[in-house]
Design a protein around this motif. Structure first.
Motif, short mmCIF file in Angstrom:
data_model
loop_
_atom_site.label_atom_id
_atom_site.label_comp_id
_atom_site.label_asym_id
_atom_site.label_seq_id
_atom_site.Cartn_x
_atom_site.Cartn_y
_atom_site.Cartn_z
N SER A 1 40.79 53.93 -42.21
CA SER A 1 39.99 54.66 -43.18
C SER A 1 39.71 53.74 -44.36
N VAL A 2 38.56 53.90 -44.99
CA VAL A 2 38.25 53.04 -46.14
C VAL A 2 37.83 53.84 -47.36
N ALA A 3 37.69 55.16 -47.20
CA ALA A 3 37.22 55.99 -48.33
C ALA A 3 38.21 55.97 -49.48
N GLU A 4 39.46 55.62 -49.22
CA GLU A 4 40.48 55.62 -50.28
C GLU A 4 40.30 54.45 -51.24
N PHE A 5 39.49 53.47 -50.86
CA PHE A 5 39.23 52.34 -51.77
C PHE A 5 38.10 52.73 -52.72
N ASP A 6 38.35 52.59 -54.00
CA ASP A 6 37.38 52.96 -55.03
C ASP A 6 36.77 51.68 -55.63
N LEU B 1 37.06 51.27 -59.37
CA LEU B 1 38.41 50.92 -59.82
C LEU B 1 38.78 49.51 -59.39
N GLY B 2 38.33 49.11 -58.21
CA GLY B 2 38.75 47.84 -57.64
C GLY B 2 40.12 47.92 -57.02
N GLY B 3 40.44 49.08 -56.45
CA GLY B 3 41.74 49.29 -55.81
C GLY B 3 41.72 50.58 -55.04
N THR B 4 42.83 50.90 -54.38
CA THR B 4 42.91 52.12 -53.60
C THR B 4 43.52 53.25 -54.44
N ARG B 5 42.97 54.45 -54.29
CA ARG B 5 43.54 55.64 -54.96
C ARG B 5 44.55 56.34 -54.06
N ALA B 6 44.50 56.03 -52.78
CA ALA B 6 45.49 56.46 -51.79
C ALA B 6 45.50 55.37 -50.73
N PRO B 7 46.54 55.28 -49.92
CA PRO B 7 46.58 54.20 -48.93
C PRO B 7 45.44 54.29 -47.92
N VAL B 8 44.79 53.15 -47.65
CA VAL B 8 43.89 53.10 -46.50
C VAL B 8 44.79 53.17 -45.27
N ALA B 9 44.41 54.00 -44.30
CA ALA B 9 45.35 54.34 -43.24
C ALA B 9 44.80 54.00 -41.87
N TYR B 10 45.69 53.55 -41.02
CA TYR B 10 45.38 53.31 -39.61
C TYR B 10 44.91 54.60 -38.97
N ASP B 11 43.85 54.53 -38.16
CA ASP B 11 43.26 55.71 -37.51
C ASP B 11 43.53 55.64 -36.01
N PRO B 12 44.57 56.33 -35.52
CA PRO B 12 44.90 56.26 -34.10
C PRO B 12 43.85 56.93 -33.21
N GLY C 1 39.65 34.81 -25.24
CA GLY C 1 39.88 33.38 -25.13
C GLY C 1 40.11 32.78 -26.51
N TRP C 2 39.77 31.50 -26.66
CA TRP C 2 39.93 30.81 -27.94
C TRP C 2 38.73 31.12 -28.84
N LYS C 3 39.01 31.49 -30.10
CA LYS C 3 37.96 31.86 -31.04
C LYS C 3 38.21 31.18 -32.39
N ASP C 4 37.10 30.91 -33.11
CA ASP C 4 37.23 30.51 -34.52
C ASP C 4 36.30 31.31 -35.42
N VAL C 5 35.55 32.26 -34.83
CA VAL C 5 34.71 33.19 -35.59
C VAL C 5 35.04 34.59 -35.09
N PHE C 6 35.26 35.51 -36.03
CA PHE C 6 35.71 36.86 -35.66
C PHE C 6 34.84 37.89 -36.39
N ARG C 7 34.20 38.75 -35.64
CA ARG C 7 33.37 39.81 -36.24
C ARG C 7 34.29 40.90 -36.79
N VAL C 8 34.13 41.19 -38.09
CA VAL C 8 34.96 42.20 -38.76
C VAL C 8 34.02 43.27 -39.30
N ALA C 9 34.00 44.41 -38.65
CA ALA C 9 33.11 45.51 -39.05
C ALA C 9 33.78 46.38 -40.11
N GLN C 10 32.97 47.19 -40.77
CA GLN C 10 33.49 48.11 -41.77
C GLN C 10 34.52 49.05 -41.15
N GLY C 11 35.63 49.24 -41.86
CA GLY C 11 36.67 50.13 -41.36
C GLY C 11 37.51 49.54 -40.25
#
Length: 628
Positions: free
Chosen positions: A532-537, A540-551, A563-573
């Motif tokens: 979850s990412v909604a907890e980041f404000d 404020l520049g910080g979290t108001r509650a913990p960002v939490a793992y979403d099972p 395999g071997w990688k040196d570039v990693f796609r990181v999507a929102q959330g």
């Protein structure tokens, strides 16, 4: 058609010569170019054979004129050895070489890129999708840039002094001397400009090329070679127009700014560059004549920011299954081939700086034409996705000859017997947490940032607080992290002992997707986790509650990322966890987002690799990070 500008000859004189030579091919209006009318250009090949490493090879950067399409006038670009893309450099494993990357771009040369920022207005077509400057005057600061460049061999294991440090760019007549041990499994690297603050424009001007390392394990597979192994350097471009709407061939770096103002700076937020035209090896929408056999293509996405969703289709835009197989990724051969089907609507997604080693089986397609396209809403098969912002889906066309081809190649079931997956639980390793922030975050100046985080233990921390991120992981525990760096010139954060293993976790708290690249080391993607990412404000520049793992939102690691990688796609959330070993070299290196506009705007940080014995005397406290 490529024509190099020689020293002593003015750009204007050569331009006039070329315009006269092609005066019969007037540019079209409104950007309507005909696809698949120009053959694919194949860059020249350099195979160093010097027995003495002290005899370096000179590769010169020069201005050059390129016909990007037969309907266009020549385009001024910068190329390695006057070629766009530059020559393919091919070496054997363990063949140590030195290259003098020499700047031969004459003083006073015209900068080949026109740069503008255009406001995106609600209800109007996206300016990204159109050629021309929209009536906006070009940026004078970009036009005044000198030829200042440094070359980075992306993926190489080499000392920090050879890596292409961004500040160590050189001017006309000077050379950057770099030594490459090439002690690496067979791999597809690529080289490109990395000059501080202006990489986005120098790369856009044409400073890219392919670098291949060969070894005995790869040779034993008997893969397609020679005329059946080709580099495909993929890049999107935009072009300027004359007042009458005709394309004039000049490179246009047009970015859009949102009308929504940043709450802190009061300035609009600038988006990364996306261009309407796809080039392959410098040509817009080329074709390639092939036989009805197997071919090997070394694909690299050299775009500034474009993420491609590639699909192979027939003349009726129906997906063609069973032809494409991926056999390698950024760092070399995959353990096993991965079939790319397309029938289920899944494209082959490649982000900037990623490399795909592809085999295409044209048997059974004799006499047919098949096309590689970029999936877009209403323009290609698959689930509509307007976020890719693709006005033209064309990439390139394959024209399969008639007549049986005697091709006895068989796709191996296993590619790399030397590859081993990391056993996370049985490898002693350190941990790093890197947070990627949205552009609206306070203190970021309207740009996304890289935040290096350090876990806070046994210290009372007021929450919520600026620069404090709380994370609730899969084990249910809440951990608190303090921001320790956010800009390139902040104090050094990561100091790593050579030969040690580390797990780096990238947590993206906001759009867009970031392709993260770490210099020097090869990595494996350990896992992708939804958060979850909604907890980041951002205010404020910080979290108001913990960002939490979403099972409830599992994200499997696809087969072509194992395999071997040196570039990693990181999507929102997402939190993307990668593990690698920092071995084979010492020095100061960089990691960064490979959206070049983001890299230039601050999403880049340094790290140092030194002998573990020397690290024991480190006073900076930049050793291993905490557990997470």
């Amino acid at each position: 058609m490529t024509q190099t500008v020689e020293e002593g000859e003015t750009v204007e004189n050569l331009a006039q010569k070329i315009v006269e030579a092609v005066s019969g091919s007037a540019a079209t209006r409104d950007g309507e170019l005909v696809p698949y009318v120009d053959p694919l250009t194949v860059p020249p090949v350099i195979r160093p054979d010097q027995p003495d490493v002290r005899q370096e090879i000179e590769i010169a950067l020069r201005p050059t004129w390129v016909r990007m399409h037969s309907q266009l006038p020549p385009t001024l670009m910068w190329g390695y050895e006057g070629s766009v893309p530059g020559p393919t450099i091919e070496v054997r494993r363990g063949q140590r070489i030195r290259i003098a990357w020499t700047n031969r771009i004459p003083p006073g040369s015209e900068y080949p890129v026109t740069a503008v920022e255009v406001e995106r207005v609600a209800g109007r077509p996206d300016p990204h999708n159109r050629p021309g400057r929209e009536g906006v005057e070009p940026g004078k600061d970009v036009a005044a840039l000198p030829a200042w460049s440094v070359t980075h061999l992306h993926g190489a294991q080499t000392g920090g002094g050879n890596d292409g440090w961004a500040d160590n760019a050189v001017g006309y007549g000077d050379a950057q001397l770099s030594e490459y041990p090439n002690d690496h499994q067979a791999v597809h690297w690529w080289y490109h400009d990395h000059a501080m603050n202006i990489t986005r424009w120098n790369v856009y001007a044409g400073l890219v090329g392919t670098y291949l390392v060969r070894d005995d394990e790869e040779d034993a597979l008997g893969l397609p070679s020679g005329a059946r192994e080709l580099p495909l350097v993929l890049a999107d471009r935009n072009l300027d127009t004359e007042e009458d709407g005709r394309l004039n061939g000049r490179l246009l770096h047009k970015t859009t700014v949102l009308t929504r103002e940043h709450p802190e700076t009061g300035k609009p937020v600038t988006l990364p560059f996306l261009g309407p035209y796809t080039t392959v090896n410098g040509t817009i929408w080329p074709y390639l004549d092939v036989e009805d056999g197997w071919y090997r293509f070394r694909l690299v996405n050299a775009s500034n920011a474009r993420v491609y969703d590639l699909v192979l289709v027939d003349g009726e835009d129906n997906p063609v299954p069973g032809v494409v197989h991926q056999i390698g990724s950024d760092g070399g051969l995959l353990p096993r081939p991965v079939a790319v089907d397309f029938e289920g609507g899944e494209p082959l997604t490649i982000a900037p700086a990623e490399r795909f080693d592809l085999l295409l089986d044209f048997r059974g397609l004799a006499g047919r034409k098949v096309r590689l396209v970029n999936k877009a809403a209403g323009q290609a098969p698959g689930v509509p996705d307007a976020t890719r912002n693709v006005p033209y889906p064309q990439v390139m066309e394959f024209r399969v000859a008639e007549g049986a081809c005697a091709d006895t190649f068989e796709l191996p079931r296993v590619l790399s017997g030397s590859f081993r997956r990391f056993d996370h639980d049985h490898i002693d390793h350190g941990h790093r947490l890197i947070v990627l922030t949205p552009p609206t975050t306070v203190g970021g100046g309207g740009h996304p940032e890289i935040w290096e985080m350090t876990e806070v233990k046994d210290v009372d921390v007021q929450v919520p607080t600026t620069g404090i991120i709380q994370v609730k992981g899969p084990d249910g525990k809440v951990r608190t992290y303090r921001r320790t760096a956010r800009t390139f010139n902040d104090g050094l954060g990561f100091t790593i002992g050579e030969g040690t293993y580390e797990q780096w976790s990238f947590l993206n708290l906001g759009a867009p997707l970031h392709p993260m690249h770490i210099h020097l080391a090869d990595f494996q993607v350990v896992g992708r986790d939804a958060y979850s990412v909604a907890e980041f404000d951002p205010a404020l520049g910080g979290t108001r509650a913990p960002v939490a793992y979403d099972p409830g939102r599992p994200i499997p690691v696809p087969a072509n990322e194992q395999g071997w990688k040196d570039v990693f796609r990181v999507a929102q959330g997402e939190m993307v966890r990668v593990m690698g070993r920092f071995d084979g070299a010492y020095g100061r290196f960089m990691y960064h987002c490979h959206l070049l506009e983001h890299e230039d705007m601050g999403m880049m940080r340094p790290f140092v690799v030194m002998p573990r014995e020397a690290l024991k005397f480190d006073h900076g406290g930049g050793g291993h990070g905490g557990h997470h």
